[in-house]
Design a protein around this motif. Sequence first.
Motif, PDB file in Angstrom:
ATOM      1  N   LEU A 170       0.909  -1.382  -0.011  1.00 49.36           N
ATOM      2  CA  LEU A 170      -0.135  -0.014  -0.021  1.00 49.36           C
ATOM      3  C   LEU A 170       0.728   1.384   0.032  1.00 49.36           C
ATOM      4  O   LEU A 170       0.363   2.407  -0.478  1.00 49.36           O
ATOM      5  N   ARG A 171       2.028   1.011   0.494  1.00 48.65           N
ATOM      6  CA  ARG A 171       2.866   2.208   0.436  1.00 48.65           C
ATOM      7  C   ARG A 171       4.080   2.142  -0.739  1.00 48.65           C
ATOM      8  O   ARG A 171       5.235   2.687  -0.714  1.00 48.65           O
TER       9      ARG A 171
ATOM     10  N   LEU B   3       6.963   2.237  13.844  1.00 47.21           N
ATOM     11  CA  LEU B   3       7.307   3.594  13.942  1.00 47.21           C
ATOM     12  C   LEU B   3       7.509   4.185  12.297  1.00 47.21           C
ATOM     13  O   LEU B   3       7.985   5.348  12.334  1.00 47.21           O
ATOM     14  N   MET B   4       7.340   3.269  11.483  1.00 46.46           N
ATOM     15  CA  MET B   4       7.851   3.567  10.052  1.00 46.46           C
ATOM     16  C   MET B   4       7.073   4.889   9.576  1.00 46.46           C
ATOM     17  O   MET B   4       7.891   5.730   8.954  1.00 46.46           O
ATOM     18  N   ASN B   5       6.014   5.127   9.769  1.00 45.34           N
ATOM     19  CA  ASN B   5       5.268   6.017   9.273  1.00 45.34           C
ATOM     20  C   ASN B   5       4.861   7.370  10.503  1.00 45.34           C
ATOM     21  O   ASN B   5       3.786   8.226  10.561  1.00 45.34           O
ATOM     22  N   TRP B   6       5.455   7.348  11.676  1.00 47.28           N
ATOM     23  CA  TRP B   6       5.306   8.224  12.823  1.00 47.28           C
ATOM     24  C   TRP B   6       5.572   9.610  12.533  1.00 47.28           C
ATOM     25  O   TRP B   6       6.828   9.840  11.677  1.00 47.28           O
ATOM     26  N   GLN B   7       4.709  10.443  12.516  1.00 48.07           N
ATOM     27  CA  GLN B   7       5.017  12.057  12.027  1.00 48.07           C
ATOM     28  C   GLN B   7       6.160  12.690  12.618  1.00 48.07           C
ATOM     29  O   GLN B   7       6.832  13.480  11.964  1.00 48.07           O
ATOM     30  N   VAL B   8       6.492  12.318  13.758  1.00 53.67           N
ATOM     31  CA  VAL B   8       7.739  12.805  14.354  1.00 53.67           C
ATOM     32  C   VAL B   8       8.729  12.576  13.853  1.00 53.67           C
ATOM     33  O   VAL B   8       9.689  13.398  13.515  1.00 53.67           O
ATOM     34  N   LEU B   9       9.074  11.454  13.247  1.00 55.68           N
ATOM     35  CA  LEU B   9       9.987  10.741  12.637  1.00 55.68           C
ATOM     36  C   LEU B   9      10.049  11.058  11.225  1.00 55.68           C
ATOM     37  O   LEU B   9      11.134  11.576  10.673  1.00 55.68           O
ATOM     38  N   SER B  10       9.104  11.063  10.491  1.00 51.12           N
ATOM     39  CA  SER B  10       8.792  11.605   9.269  1.00 51.12           C
ATOM     40  C   SER B  10       9.370  13.016   8.974  1.00 51.12           C
ATOM     41  O   SER B  10       9.832  13.212   7.780  1.00 51.12           O
TER      42      SER B  10
ATOM     43  N   LEU C 281      14.380   6.346   5.749  1.00 55.89           N
ATOM     44  CA  LEU C 281      14.092   6.186   7.342  1.00 55.89           C
ATOM     45  C   LEU C 281      13.270   5.007   7.528  1.00 55.89           C
ATOM     46  O   LEU C 281      13.380   4.124   8.365  1.00 55.89           O
ATOM     47  N   GLY C 282      12.205   5.442   6.495  1.00 57.37           N
ATOM     48  CA  GLY C 282      11.191   4.272   7.092  1.00 57.37           C
ATOM     49  C   GLY C 282      11.357   2.885   6.542  1.00 57.37           C
ATOM     50  O   GLY C 282      11.286   1.972   7.375  1.00 57.37           O
ATOM     51  N   ALA C 283      12.139   2.869   5.427  1.00 57.76           N
ATOM     52  CA  ALA C 283      12.736   1.450   4.998  1.00 57.76           C
ATOM     53  C   ALA C 283      13.611   0.907   5.899  1.00 57.76           C
ATOM     54  O   ALA C 283      13.463  -0.383   6.047  1.00 57.76           O
ATOM     55  N   LEU C 284      14.419   1.649   6.642  1.00 56.71           N
ATOM     56  CA  LEU C 284      15.598   1.309   7.426  1.00 56.71           C
ATOM     57  C   LEU C 284      14.936   0.921   8.546  1.00 56.71           C
ATOM     58  O   LEU C 284      15.410  -0.189   9.393  1.00 56.71           O
TER      59      LEU C 284
ATOM     60  N   THR D 194      15.165  -2.897  10.011  1.00 50.49           N
ATOM     61  CA  THR D 194      15.650  -3.125  11.439  1.00 50.49           C
ATOM     62  C   THR D 194      14.602  -3.990  12.212  1.00 50.49           C
ATOM     63  O   THR D 194      14.949  -4.797  13.086  1.00 50.49           O
ATOM     64  N   GLY D 195      13.427  -3.633  12.032  1.00 51.30           N
ATOM     65  CA  GLY D 195      12.747  -4.282  12.920  1.00 51.30           C
ATOM     66  C   GLY D 195      12.310  -5.575  12.519  1.00 51.30           C
ATOM     67  O   GLY D 195      12.371  -6.567  13.385  1.00 51.30           O
TER      68      GLY D 195
END
Length: 776
Positions: A601-602, A657-664, A671-674, A678-679
């Motif tokens: 979906l992403r 946390l992949m799409n967490w707004q703070v990290l985005s 970052l999302g893929a990493l 990692t997860g």
Amino acid sequence: MPVLLLGLALVLLLYIGYGKAQHTYPDLRLDSLAAVGEIVRNSLQTFLAAGLPLHQFVGFATLTQPVLLSEPSINEIRVIDKTGKMMFNNARSGSPGLGQNTIFLRDRGRYSIYENDRFYILSLDLNSKFETVASLEIITEKKYINQRIKAVFMPAVIAAIFLLLGYFVLAFLTERGLARRANLWIRGFYVLAFVIVAILVMATLIGLLSSGVQEKGRALSKSLAARLAAALDMGIDLSSFTELDTMFREYRDLNAEIKYIALTENDIVAIHTQDSLVGTNWESQGGAFEFFQTLQAEPDKRDIRFGVSKKLLYRSLWRYGKDFVVLLIASGFLSALFLNLTISFKRKSDLVQAELTLEAEQGMKRDLIKPVYFLAIFMEGLHASFLPQYMKHIATESGLGAGAASAVFMAYFAAYTLCIIPSGWFAQRRSSKPLIATGAVLSAGGLLLLSVFRTFGLVLLFRMLSGAGGGMLFIGVQSYILKHTTRETRTQGGAIIVYGYNGGTLSGAAIGAMLALYIGMKGVFIMGAVVGATILLYSLRYIPATPPSVKKVSGSKGSFRGLLGVFGDISFVKTVLLVGIPTKMILTGVTIYALPLILSLRAFPQEDIGQILMFYAAGVLISSRYASRLADRLKNTRYILFLGMLGAGIGLGLIGLMNWQVLSSLSIPFLGALLVITGMLVLGLSHGFIHAPIVTHITDTRSAKALGQASVASLYRFLERLGHVTGPLIVSGVLVAMNDNILSIGLIGMVVVAFGLVFVTGGKKIGSERRMRADV
């Protein structure tokens, strides 16, 4: 035997590399020929765009002759109308006829590929203002591509032959006792030979694919230069041509790999796809491989220059190369299996001549069982990449609709599950060897029949046979391991199953997907049956029969009804409900079901999703070896299991946390893929602390001491299947409730940590050092 096993490993490695080249390089080469064909097509399209009928076109031979001169691999260029009638053609002198039985191969977007036994035919549509009126066909012989692939792989083949001869000499010396520390030499040379051939194959493939990408720029430069040179030879000055700059830009836009096209006169830029550089002295641009052709020699020197983007080249190499890396890892697992077999046979020979200790004998017997479960999972993994689509096709052919295909998978797992408890009962009271042999026969027979019959009802029956065989094989191997381990080595014995499952699945799926391209789905089913027959022959020849358990079980404790008493064992129940079932729910619900759906979906590419999931299997394989040794050394698996649950929760949290707004908002690339990668790795590492230790934990309960380890372990395996079944259902419900928000995966991780805390707190220590009442 050692030489044969190394030979199999090296042949597999060469076959994988050669197969990948045969699958990838033709597309690259044909893409470069299609790019050349588009030069001809554009001229014809200009004629059609003017509203003129195509049959009035004059000068087809003049237009196409420079292409034939610049590309020796092109046999013929022709135009075919909608009725199949040839309108124009220009064939190389002495070219063989096209022949018959041409079939469609695949659509490449800008062009289509057809083939017969001898030729590839590239078809490019020719369109008028209203419709497709004809097709331009570029015909090339397959031998040019095949000869190129064979030539570049020959050094790797020669090296493999010499290494195999060296290994034969070493095996001869060690067999005669002429070499000290024989096992070290055998193992070291085997690994060295595999690594050398792997590096050669990798370097060959990279060089071949790199040249394939660059050939497109080289072919375009030669073809365009030939057309312009023909005009110069006729005395026509290039200044007479209008809109050359527009034509250059069109070429660049049609071919993303082309970074620039330029025409220089005495090293002064006359035309360039970047207008600001016109009139400047020529300087090679960074980030590009440059190809140039001289149109006219001095004093009025003119050159055509093409730049192929290094960035896009490396991206293409990564896209093609990462698939080969997966296949290389898969072959590495099989090669490691062959190496272990080589050492096991050598150890067996050495131990026969020496006085056996119990520990040495059990270690040797555990080594002998390793190939059985690995190959059993490998056998099923071979068709994993295409079986769902194949079953949908069978269901549709039978008039049942594609949805009926799910019944085939349900039947397989139902038969597998229903065989678990009876197989455990049989192994406890008889022997595990008949289970392994019977399981191999049923599994292989089901696949062999599947390659012959296509009736839905029969296919359903055949998958049930394979499912029953898989269940018998699994319990047979598990029971064999339990009977050949002590408390100090039981978890390491369980790690054999973990390694076999993950390594066999990865290897089987990767190699099966490649084999399907060359031998078809039917051929892969037959190959799986051959693997099953190998398991049967190997088990009958090398696996020793295991006697019934020393402890005889009678009365209600010896019946299936007696197994129900385990539900009064708090330790057993807590382990199953808080660790075993949740772990399997995560495996099927998150790893297999939810994560691929969320990533798709992403807009993650399908192949990238599959490779991200591989980090889970890699994590399990890395940690299970060390976790099993740690559990056996500590003799307390409760805290090992808790660490696994804690780590699993952390891994799921990282994915969430992949799409967490703070990290985005940090704008860190990828970052999302990493986080997802990692997860998945952390989740796999954590599950390595669970998969093998949990069997030791279960077989240390008072229920196992009363009813027998094989029976209780089989019951646990039956119950954990509830996690397999309910995982996708529960996780999908969570996703629906949270609108497919990936944070839901993080919430599941919090629940997992909570389960781990409940499991570890307030529990009683379980260990072989403590006496326990067997009062089930």
